[in-house]
Design a protein around this motif. Structure first.
Motif, PDB file in Angstrom:
ATOM      1  N   TRP A 135       0.062   2.190   5.439  1.00  0.00           N
ATOM      2  CA  TRP A 135      -1.223   2.683   4.962  1.00  0.00           C
ATOM      3  C   TRP A 135      -2.332   2.392   5.967  1.00  0.00           C
ATOM      4  CZ3 TRP A 135      -1.637   1.068  -0.914  1.00  0.00           C
ATOM      5  CH2 TRP A 135      -0.727   1.822  -1.659  1.00  0.00           C
ATOM      6  N   ASN A 136      -2.353   1.182   6.499  1.00  0.00           N
ATOM      7  CA  ASN A 136      -3.381   0.818   7.476  1.00  0.00           C
ATOM      8  C   ASN A 136      -3.343   1.728   8.693  1.00  0.00           C
ATOM      9  OD1 ASN A 136      -4.461  -1.237   5.970  1.00  0.00           O
ATOM     10  ND2 ASN A 136      -3.270  -2.855   6.945  1.00  0.00           N
ATOM     11  N   ALA A 137      -2.144   1.971   9.205  1.00  0.00           N
ATOM     12  CA  ALA A 137      -1.993   2.840  10.375  1.00  0.00           C
ATOM     13  C   ALA A 137      -2.423   4.267  10.041  1.00  0.00           C
ATOM     14  CB  ALA A 137      -0.544   2.809  10.870  1.00  0.00           C
ATOM     15  N   GLY A 182      -5.791  -2.492  -0.827  1.00  0.00           N
ATOM     16  CA  GLY A 182      -6.140  -3.776  -1.423  1.00  0.00           C
ATOM     17  C   GLY A 182      -5.350  -4.148  -2.648  1.00  0.00           C
ATOM     18  N   TYR A 183      -4.294  -3.401  -2.952  1.00  0.00           N
ATOM     19  CA  TYR A 183      -3.497  -3.719  -4.138  1.00  0.00           C
ATOM     20  C   TYR A 183      -2.381  -4.680  -3.772  1.00  0.00           C
ATOM     21  CZ  TYR A 183      -0.783  -3.075  -8.423  1.00  0.00           C
ATOM     22  OH  TYR A 183      -0.099  -3.288  -9.586  1.00  0.00           O
ATOM     23  N   ALA A 184      -2.406  -5.879  -4.342  1.00  0.00           N
ATOM     24  CA  ALA A 184      -1.531  -6.969  -3.914  1.00  0.00           C
ATOM     25  C   ALA A 184      -0.048  -6.688  -4.130  1.00  0.00           C
ATOM     26  CB  ALA A 184      -1.917  -8.254  -4.650  1.00  0.00           C
ATOM     27  N   ALA A 185       0.305  -5.851  -5.126  1.00  0.00           N
ATOM     28  CA  ALA A 185       1.713  -5.630  -5.453  1.00  0.00           C
ATOM     29  C   ALA A 185       2.426  -4.710  -4.464  1.00  0.00           C
ATOM     30  CB  ALA A 185       1.847  -5.062  -6.855  1.00  0.00           C
ATOM     31  N   VAL A 186       1.671  -4.094  -3.558  1.00  0.00           N
ATOM     32  CA  VAL A 186       2.281  -3.228  -2.549  1.00  0.00           C
ATOM     33  C   VAL A 186       2.924  -4.096  -1.476  1.00  0.00           C
ATOM     34  CG1 VAL A 186       1.809  -1.498  -0.783  1.00  0.00           C
ATOM     35  CG2 VAL A 186       0.637  -1.383  -2.983  1.00  0.00           C
ATOM     36  N   ASN A 187       4.161  -3.756  -1.071  1.00  0.00           N
ATOM     37  CA  ASN A 187       4.859  -4.583  -0.095  1.00  0.00           C
ATOM     38  C   ASN A 187       4.236  -4.486   1.297  1.00  0.00           C
ATOM     39  OD1 ASN A 187       6.072  -2.337   1.384  1.00  0.00           O
ATOM     40  ND2 ASN A 187       7.448  -2.089  -0.358  1.00  0.00           N
ATOM     41  N   HIS A 188       4.599  -5.424   2.163  1.00  0.00           N
ATOM     42  CA  HIS A 188       3.989  -5.537   3.487  1.00  0.00           C
ATOM     43  C   HIS A 188       4.213  -4.278   4.325  1.00  0.00           C
ATOM     44  CE1 HIS A 188       2.548  -7.442   7.156  1.00  0.00           C
ATOM     45  NE2 HIS A 188       3.639  -6.998   7.766  1.00  0.00           N
ATOM     46  N   GLU A 189       5.414  -3.733   4.264  1.00  0.00           N
ATOM     47  CA  GLU A 189       5.720  -2.537   5.060  1.00  0.00           C
ATOM     48  C   GLU A 189       4.836  -1.356   4.652  1.00  0.00           C
ATOM     49  OE1 GLU A 189       9.512   0.428   6.034  1.00  0.00           O
ATOM     50  OE2 GLU A 189       9.825  -1.468   4.982  1.00  0.00           O
TER      51      GLU A 189
END
Length: 221
Positions: free
Chosen positions: A97-99, A85-92
């Motif tokens: 992380w989700n996977a 949930g940290y917005a500054a982390v890039n999409h990749e």
């Protein structure tokens, strides 16, 4: 003295293929990047920097394993999952992380329960809900620590706990009408700074890790 006090850093992994191959039980800690997850692990283990608590959310980018020892014997693991949930982390990175989180929570046989850290002032967020939805089908328990409850007054704490418990009922497949007391999904008030709820949380984690093992030994002996 709690068995959690004997925790030591064991290993860090960034891929499920690198997870420890031992059959030892594991309890995972999950939560948003600013919910107080690292602080909760540290205070439960009576250590200041076992888990890295940073002023910059999102620093926990791997799965970190802490072993519980009796002298030199490794008994079980506490597992610190990447904060989300940290917005500054890039999409990749978010995708990875989700996977990593979904695969670990849904497929890890050694995992016996998840402690979900939720900010008492915010309640369960959409991202917390995703974690719950990933884990509920396993049938394993989830225990929510409503962190930072010291920042609320007594009435606010009561309402926050009731709201979360009511929300958790909706996810329990054993409660098809969404009412009643869930045995799989539970919650409590917690504060790392004021040491509120430590005994309750400690007892539950120890029960998950060691009680069923003791019962199995009694049956086979």
């Amino acid at each position: 003295m709690s068995k959690l006090f004997q925790a030591k850093f064991a290993t860090t992994v960034n891929d499920t293929h690198c997870l420890p191959s031992t059959p030892l039980r594991e309890v995972a800690f999950a939560g948003r990047s600013n919910a107080g997850k690292s602080s909760a692990i540290n205070v439960l283990c009576n250590q200041k920097r076992l888990a890295f608590a940073s002023k910059t959310p999102g620093r926990t980018q791997h799965i970190n394993y802490f072993g519980l020892f009796a002298k030199d014997d490794l008994l079980a693991y506490l597992v610190d999952l990447p904060g989300y949930g940290y917005a500054a982390v890039n999409h990749e990175t978010k995708y990875h992380w989700n996977a990593l989180l979904s695969d670990y929570l849904q497929e890890r046989e050694q995992l016996v329960g998840m402690v979900l850290i939720v900010d008492a002032r915010r309640g369960i967020t959409d991202l917390d809900e995703q974690m719950i939805q990933w884990f509920v089908p396993t049938g394993k328990p989830i225990h929510v620590l409503l962190s930072k409850c010291d920042k609320l007054n007594k009435s606010e704490c009561k309402h926050a706990l009731e709201a979360v418990k009511n929300r958790l009922q909706q996810y329990d497949p054993a409660l098809p009408d969404g009412t009643g007391d869930s045995k799989q999904l539970t919650a409590q008030l917690f504060s790392s700074t004021k040491r509120i709820g430590l005994v309750e949380a400690d007892n539950l984690i120890i029960k998950w890790l060691f009680e069923s093992e003791t019962q199995e030994n009694e049956i086979t002996s």
